[in-house]
Design a protein around this motif. Structure first.
Motif, mmCIF file in Angstrom:
data_model
loop_
_atom_site.group_PDB
_atom_site.id
_atom_site.type_symbol
_atom_site.label_atom_id
_atom_site.label_comp_id
_atom_site.label_asym_id
_atom_site.label_seq_id
_atom_site.Cartn_x
_atom_site.Cartn_y
_atom_site.Cartn_z
ATOM 1 N N PRO A 136 19.693 -16.916 12.910
ATOM 2 C CA PRO A 136 19.630 -15.460 13.131
ATOM 3 C C PRO A 136 18.664 -15.112 14.270
ATOM 4 C CG PRO A 136 18.349 -16.047 11.196
ATOM 5 C CD PRO A 136 18.978 -17.314 11.694
ATOM 6 N N VAL A 137 19.025 -15.585 15.480
ATOM 7 C CA VAL A 137 18.188 -15.382 16.666
ATOM 8 C C VAL A 137 19.082 -14.825 17.772
ATOM 9 C CG1 VAL A 137 16.792 -16.554 18.418
ATOM 10 C CG2 VAL A 137 16.691 -17.322 16.031
ATOM 11 N N VAL A 138 18.728 -13.675 18.323
ATOM 12 C CA VAL A 138 19.533 -13.063 19.386
ATOM 13 C C VAL A 138 19.652 -14.040 20.551
ATOM 14 C CG1 VAL A 138 19.627 -11.186 21.078
ATOM 15 C CG2 VAL A 138 18.960 -10.706 18.711
ATOM 16 N N GLY A 139 20.893 -14.210 21.032
ATOM 17 C CA GLY A 139 21.156 -15.122 22.137
ATOM 18 C C GLY A 139 21.538 -16.522 21.689
ATOM 19 N N HIS A 140 21.382 -16.826 20.400
ATOM 20 C CA HIS A 140 21.735 -18.165 19.900
ATOM 21 C C HIS A 140 23.254 -18.335 19.907
ATOM 22 C CE1 HIS A 140 21.636 -21.850 17.602
ATOM 23 N NE2 HIS A 140 22.431 -21.321 16.684
ATOM 24 N N HIS A 141 23.708 -19.420 20.545
ATOM 25 C CA HIS A 141 25.135 -19.761 20.548
ATOM 26 C C HIS A 141 25.390 -20.691 19.379
ATOM 27 C CE1 HIS A 141 26.427 -18.130 24.490
ATOM 28 N NE2 HIS A 141 25.134 -18.186 24.714
ATOM 29 N N PHE A 142 26.452 -20.420 18.616
ATOM 30 C CA PHE A 142 26.776 -21.284 17.487
ATOM 31 C C PHE A 142 28.283 -21.380 17.321
ATOM 32 C CE2 PHE A 142 26.620 -17.046 15.738
ATOM 33 C CZ PHE A 142 27.524 -17.008 14.695
ATOM 34 N N SER A 143 28.701 -22.354 16.530
ATOM 35 C CA SER A 143 30.126 -22.550 16.260
ATOM 36 C C SER A 143 30.361 -22.468 14.770
ATOM 37 C CB SER A 143 30.582 -23.941 16.708
ATOM 38 O OG SER A 143 30.206 -24.191 18.013
ATOM 39 N N LEU A 144 31.535 -21.989 14.441
ATOM 40 C CA LEU A 144 32.021 -22.051 13.069
ATOM 41 C C LEU A 144 33.192 -23.018 13.116
ATOM 42 C CD1 LEU A 144 31.941 -18.234 12.360
ATOM 43 C CD2 LEU A 144 30.580 -19.938 11.160
ATOM 44 N N LYS A 145 33.205 -23.979 12.208
ATOM 45 C CA LYS A 145 34.267 -24.988 12.226
ATOM 46 C C LYS A 145 34.969 -25.028 10.881
ATOM 47 C CE LYS A 145 31.841 -28.055 15.460
ATOM 48 N NZ LYS A 145 32.426 -27.501 16.653
ATOM 49 N N ARG A 146 36.285 -25.117 10.958
ATOM 50 C CA ARG A 146 37.093 -25.157 9.751
ATOM 51 C C ARG A 146 38.227 -26.151 9.934
ATOM 52 N NH1 ARG A 146 40.033 -19.844 7.458
ATOM 53 N NH2 ARG A 146 41.871 -20.991 7.931
ATOM 54 N N THR A 147 38.518 -26.909 8.911
ATOM 55 C CA THR A 147 39.639 -27.845 8.933
ATOM 56 C C THR A 147 40.495 -27.546 7.705
ATOM 57 O OG1 THR A 147 38.129 -29.429 9.915
ATOM 58 C CG2 THR A 147 40.225 -30.294 9.200
ATOM 59 N N PRO A 148 41.360 -26.509 7.813
ATOM 60 C CA PRO A 148 42.184 -26.136 6.653
ATOM 61 C C PRO A 148 43.121 -27.267 6.234
ATOM 62 C CG PRO A 148 42.791 -24.825 8.574
ATOM 63 C CD PRO A 148 41.633 -25.684 8.979
ATOM 64 N N ARG A 149 43.597 -28.034 7.224
ATOM 65 C CA ARG A 149 44.428 -29.221 6.968
ATOM 66 C C ARG A 149 43.912 -30.315 7.893
ATOM 67 N NH1 ARG A 149 47.666 -25.055 7.851
ATOM 68 N NH2 ARG A 149 48.544 -25.807 9.792
ATOM 69 N N PRO A 150 44.077 -31.584 7.506
ATOM 70 C CA PRO A 150 43.519 -32.674 8.319
ATOM 71 C C PRO A 150 43.918 -32.621 9.791
ATOM 72 C CG PRO A 150 44.375 -33.525 6.253
ATOM 73 C CD PRO A 150 44.737 -32.069 6.298
ATOM 74 N N GLU A 151 45.121 -32.149 10.077
ATOM 75 C CA GLU A 151 45.581 -32.131 11.473
ATOM 76 C C GLU A 151 45.172 -30.854 12.218
ATOM 77 O OE1 GLU A 151 48.859 -30.146 9.108
ATOM 78 O OE2 GLU A 151 47.406 -31.748 8.792
ATOM 79 N N VAL A 152 44.531 -29.929 11.517
ATOM 80 C CA VAL A 152 44.157 -28.660 12.141
ATOM 81 C C VAL A 152 42.636 -28.503 12.174
ATOM 82 C CG1 VAL A 152 44.346 -26.154 12.002
ATOM 83 C CG2 VAL A 152 46.286 -27.573 11.326
#
Length: 141
Positions: free
Chosen positions: A45-61
């Motif tokens: 929770p820091v202004v300017g911080h770049h982050f990713s959200l990652k999800r693998t709903p299925r193994p190939e996705v």
């Protein structure tokens, strides 16, 4: 003349939660808690911080959402960009204390008129995510 950017739409999901803002804030900002209801992330929770959200709903996705923190007001509001699959949007969480807990409002803004499918997906997706958030809050101390 109107530009397409003037006509973007927003998904808004609101919940009345029987928890104090501080508890909900933790669920929105702590990595291990975010993973419980949303996705894996390297959020801070820091202004300017770049982050990713990652999800693998299925193994190939593999879905990766690129984000940047825009605004942080602890226990009150949080805003970050959300860029994935040709969608550049902004997520804003607003926490308002109530007599019985907190009114939580999530708005994802920036859907263009030609992004009906993304808009519909986000509408359904955020309802599911907020359901999972409520479950995670029940389990938290």
């Amino acid at each position: 003349m109107k530009h397409a950017s003037d006509e973007t739409r927003s998904v808004v999901v609101e919940r009345e939660l029987p928890h104090p803002p501080e508890k909900i804030w933790r669920a929105l900002t702590q990595q291990h808690l975010i993973e419980e209801w949303l996705m894996k992330s390297d959020f801070k929770p820091v202004v300017g911080h770049h982050f990713s959200l990652k999800r693998t709903p299925r193994p190939e996705v593999n879905i990766t959402i690129d984000c940047e923190v825009l605004a942080v007001e602890p226990n009150r509001s949080l805003t970050y960009t959300w860029a994935a699959l040709d969608l550049d949007s902004v997520i804003t969480w607003t926490l308002t204390p109530t007599a019985t807990g907190t009114h939580l409002r999530m708005e994802q803004s920036g859907f263009r008129p030609d992004q009906r499918q993304a808009f519909a997906g986000a509408t359904a997706g955020w309802r599911q995510f907020l359901g999972k958030l409520e479950e995670a809050l029940e389990k938290m101390e």
